[in-house]
Design an enzyme around this catalytic site. Structure first.
Site, short mmCIF file in Angstrom:
data_model
loop_
_atom_site.label_atom_id
_atom_site.label_comp_id
_atom_site.label_asym_id
_atom_site.label_seq_id
_atom_site.Cartn_x
_atom_site.Cartn_y
_atom_site.Cartn_z
N CYS A 1 9.29 11.11 10.77
CA CYS A 1 9.18 12.56 10.93
C CYS A 1 8.30 13.20 9.86
CB CYS A 1 10.57 13.20 10.93
SG CYS A 1 11.56 12.82 9.49
N ARG B 1 5.31 18.18 17.82
CA ARG B 1 6.15 19.27 17.32
C ARG B 1 5.61 20.61 17.82
NH1 ARG B 1 9.17 18.84 12.81
NH2 ARG B 1 9.91 20.87 13.48
#
Length: 784
Positions: free
Chosen positions: A738, A766
């Protein structure tokens, strides 16, 4: 004056309702008989005096429909009233010809004389044919109102196959209630989805009595229709499901065409497996015969609990009985699942059928390589069980709405096939229901009067832009993913796919919308992706740093209420989840968690989008998370297990600040969650390997945290993701992180740069998932 003699032609459902609403208590009529069709073994009973009333002290006998000519002549009947569903118009007129040829008038009762009016808001879900996908549409409608905080009570179209005196008014709230009323498979299929949701569903024979009982405990009532019958109640909104697999049937079957012409909203279901010609025919018929109705397009995606029981295996497919029999479908979800998952062979059960199951195949000769789940009584359920157990196969594929393995003793492995409604296009069910909710003025108190309306759908495409301090009932937040259904998470992911692939279509999707962005913690990807998302959607992202505003000095609820007046939604990256909860409780606009010590829902959903893109699916994909269980893994576990991803955690310890035993228990209950004792073991067969920092970002360079940091490094080093570990496991697993990554801690440079690394695709996504999250939440909260 002599009473006019009447015979009601039915199938233990609509016929009883027509009697109760039109004939019962009227001295000018004498109903001398009911006849029964479609359902086995329901003739030979008596409609009891307890239901028929004082004019019928001996009750009313029920005969097989084959006896209709004799009954007309014997009683000199003046009227034959046709009262069952899902038959062709030709079938109806053949009965009319029989009635007329034997001297009787032929009657079809309409909506005015048979619909009972409720004191509570009523939404009905009906269909043009059995097997159109009404059940998943009903579940979607119910879930919408439940999530808004309303007390929802469902009433199901009747299926009184047993002792009618015991079935006057049935209330089902627990599985024990199903046993109490000795429910058949068909009844269980309809009632269990409500019980599983913790809801109450009523059924029975006397539908005015049933309605009055339901009204005592409901804010809103859902009429869950049967076959293709029209509702027993006056509806504030009538949703009708049409099936492009059977194009034109909406105009050829009774009383489905009645529903078709009455509909406020159409759901065109199963478009993902229908051909373009069939879809076009249905749409053209809507345009010609009910052009004012709102049209919602939808797919019916199929999920298999254990695909390994199908692939390469000889399977017996068991499908929903009514869909295949009088619904006339030649296949169902089970056949689709068997073919999609590469079954070696689908076994024909006909040579092994016993008793009434064999008779069913002879009556419905369009069926071959599947087994209809007939279960209208204990005897037939036993014969179904015997047929399944006698059929030589490796596994049983159960395509029925309930798990037959819970009520039948099946002697071989089985796997369930489930299906849901997935809307596509610009108008969603939530958009329609939100407008309806506002127009009919639903309240949360059963003691308050509720306004009723007759025309409620005309402004379905209107938007709501008003900002005020008044409560928006049912506002949706995203503080974590635990209170989202798998269907909802799938909607968000698939909306993100659509937005990413059609970006120009969404340039003005959030025109004049403002997103308040609060950051107590530092951020790169989250802040950049949300600001860019709002710009690309035509809105504005307002960045507020916690330390340079009054947020760290003033009352958090007060500050949040002020910000509500300036924006349409709030996103916040806070240190404590409890503060986020306080903020959400203070406002009436959506609040989104951008990461706290417990959860990181936007990251988890973005990762699901990435996996969906790379694998083309989510169900059955194996995702390994290595390192320390934390806020990121919490959201990955919740999103993944609800979406069918097989999530394996290789974690020697769990961050105490993030630990959520409720979340873990829910994940384990899905059957999609496991924990491995080593990274090597976890990586066997992995499609993706994912890791995150071993130390929370704000503590990574904090001297006071140095000792804990070193302890974690020693403990977690064997779980470090390296290129060697990936290659040793077959070199197939794609690498995810991430970011930011701490190289040579949780991951090595060669793993980050591995040929399978997708970390930057993951980071890009994202942006697209943030767009979908904001649009979805604003839609659900009635602001789009």
């Amino acid at each position: 004056m002599a009473r006019k003699k009447v015979i009601i032609v039915g199938a233990a459902g609509r016929d009883f309702h027509n009697f109760n609403t039109f004939f019962r208590g009227k001295e000018e009529y004498e109903v001398v008989a009911f006849t029964a069709f479609q359902i086995p073994d329901i003739d030979g009973r008596t409609y009891p005096t307890e239901l028929a009333g004082e004019l019928y002290p001996a009750g009313i006998p029920i005969y097989a429909e084959e006896e209709l000519p004799r009954l007309i002549k014997e009683h000199q009947a003046e009227y034959v009233v046709f009262s069952y569903s899902d038959v062709t118009h030709e079938h109806v007129m053949h009965r009319a010809a029989i009635a007329n040829a034997n001297g009787a008038n032929f009657m079809l009762l309409g909506t005015r004389d048979t619909m009972v009016e409720s004191t509570k808001p009523m939404v009905s879900i009906c269909a043009v044919r059995t097997g159109s996908g009404k059940s998943q549409t009903s579940r979607r409608v119910v879930d919408y109102f439940v999530q808004k905080g309303y007390k929802v009570v469902a009433i199901r179209h009747p299926m009184p196959y047993g002792d009618l005196r015991q079935q006057v008014c049935q209330r089902f709230a627990t599985y024990e209630d199903l046993d109490k009323y000795e429910c058949t498979i068909e009844e269980r299929e309809e009632y269990e989805p409500y019980i599983e949701r913790g809801l109450v569903i009523y059924a029975g024979v006397d539908y005015e009595k049933i309605l009055r009982e339901a009204e005592k405990e409901a804010d809103i009532i859902i009429w869950d229709g049967g076959n293709n019958d029209f509702p027993f109640y006056k509806s504030d909104l009538q949703i009708v499901v049409v099936d492009p697999h059977r194009p034109g049937h909406e105009l050829k079957y009774y009383p489905g065409e009645t529903n078709f012409r009455m509909a406020d909203v159409f759901v065109i279901n199963k478009m993902d497996t229908a051909d373009a010609e069939g879809i076009a025919i249905v749409k053209e018929n809507i345009r010609k015969y009910n052009p004012s109705a709102t049209v919602i397009e939808g797919d019916s995606p199929i999920t298999v609990d254990d695909p390994s029981l199908i692939k390469g295996k000889r399977v017996l497919v068991v499908e929903d009985g009514p869909t295949l029999t009088h619904g006339e479908m030649k296949y169902g979800a089970g056949i689709v699942a068997a073919k999609n998952n590469d079954a070696a062979k689908i076994i024909d059960p006909r040579p092994y059928a016993v008793g009434s199951i064999d008779a069913t195949f002879k009556k419905y000769n369009h069926l071959d390589n599947l087994l209809p789940a007939m279960g209208y009584g204990d005897k037939q359920m036993k014969e179904l069980e015997e047929t399944i157990n006698a059929t030589p196969c490796d596994a049983v594929v159960i395509g029925t709405p309930i798990d037959l393995g819970r009520i039948l003793k099946i002697n071989k492995p089985s796997t369930r096939v489930t299906y849901a409604l997935k809307e596509r296009g610009n108008v969603m069910l939530a958009d329609v229901l939100n407008r309806v909710e506002k127009k009919i003025g639903i309240t949360l108190s059963a003691d308050k009067p509720v306004a009723k309306v007759s025309q409620i759908i005309s402004s379905v495409t209107a938007t709501t832009t008003t900002r005020s301090a008044s409560s928006r009932s049912g506002v949706r937040h995203m503080l974590h993913l635990k209170d989202f259904t798998g269907e909802e998470l799938r909607e968000i992911v698939e909306l993100a796919v659509k937005i990413k692939n059609n970006q120009k279509e969404y340039w003005y999707a959030l025109d004049h919308k403002t997103l308040i962005m609060l950051f107590q913690k530092t951020s790169t990807r989250t802040r950049a992706s949300f600001e860019t998302a709002m710009t690309q959607l035509g809105g504005h992202g307002m960045y507020l740093d916690w330390q340079t505003t009054q947020l760290d000095k003033a009352s958090l609820p007060d500050e949040a209420k002020c910000l509500e007046r300036y924006g349409d939604a709030i996103v916040a990256r806070l240190k404590k989840h409890a503060d986020l909860v306080v903020m959400a409780e203070a406002v009436n606009i959506p609040v989104v968690n951008l990461c706290d010590e417990k959860y990181h829902p936007c990251q988890g959903l973005g990762d699901m989008l990435t996996i969906y893109e790379k694998s083309g699916k989510l169900e059955g994909v194996k995702l390994v998370y290595a390192g320390i269980a934390n806020n990121v893994s919490n959201s990955l576990v919740t999103a993944g297990t609800k979406l069918g991803v097989k999530v394996t955690l290789a974690v020697p310890e769990k961050d105490p600040d993030a630990f959520d035993p409720e979340l873990e228990a829910a994940a384990k209950a899905t059957g999609n969650y496991t924990e491995a004792v080593s990274l090597e073991q976890a990586l066997e067969g992995a499609d993706y390997v994912y890791t995150d920092t071993w130390v929370n970002m704000e503590f990574f360079k904090d001297p006071s945290f140095a000792a804990e940091k070193e302890r974690r490094i020693r403990t977690l080093k064997p779980y470090q993701v390296t290129a060697a570990a990936i290659d040793k496991a077959g070199g197939r697993a794609k690498v995810m992180h991430c970011l930011p990554a701490h190289v040579d801690y949780e991951i090595t440079r060669d793993a980050l740069d591995h040929r399978n690394s997708i970390i930057f695709d993951q980071a890009e996504n994202r942006l697209h998932i943030q767009k979908a999250i904001v649009i979805w939440l604003l839609r659900k909260s009635g602001q789009l």
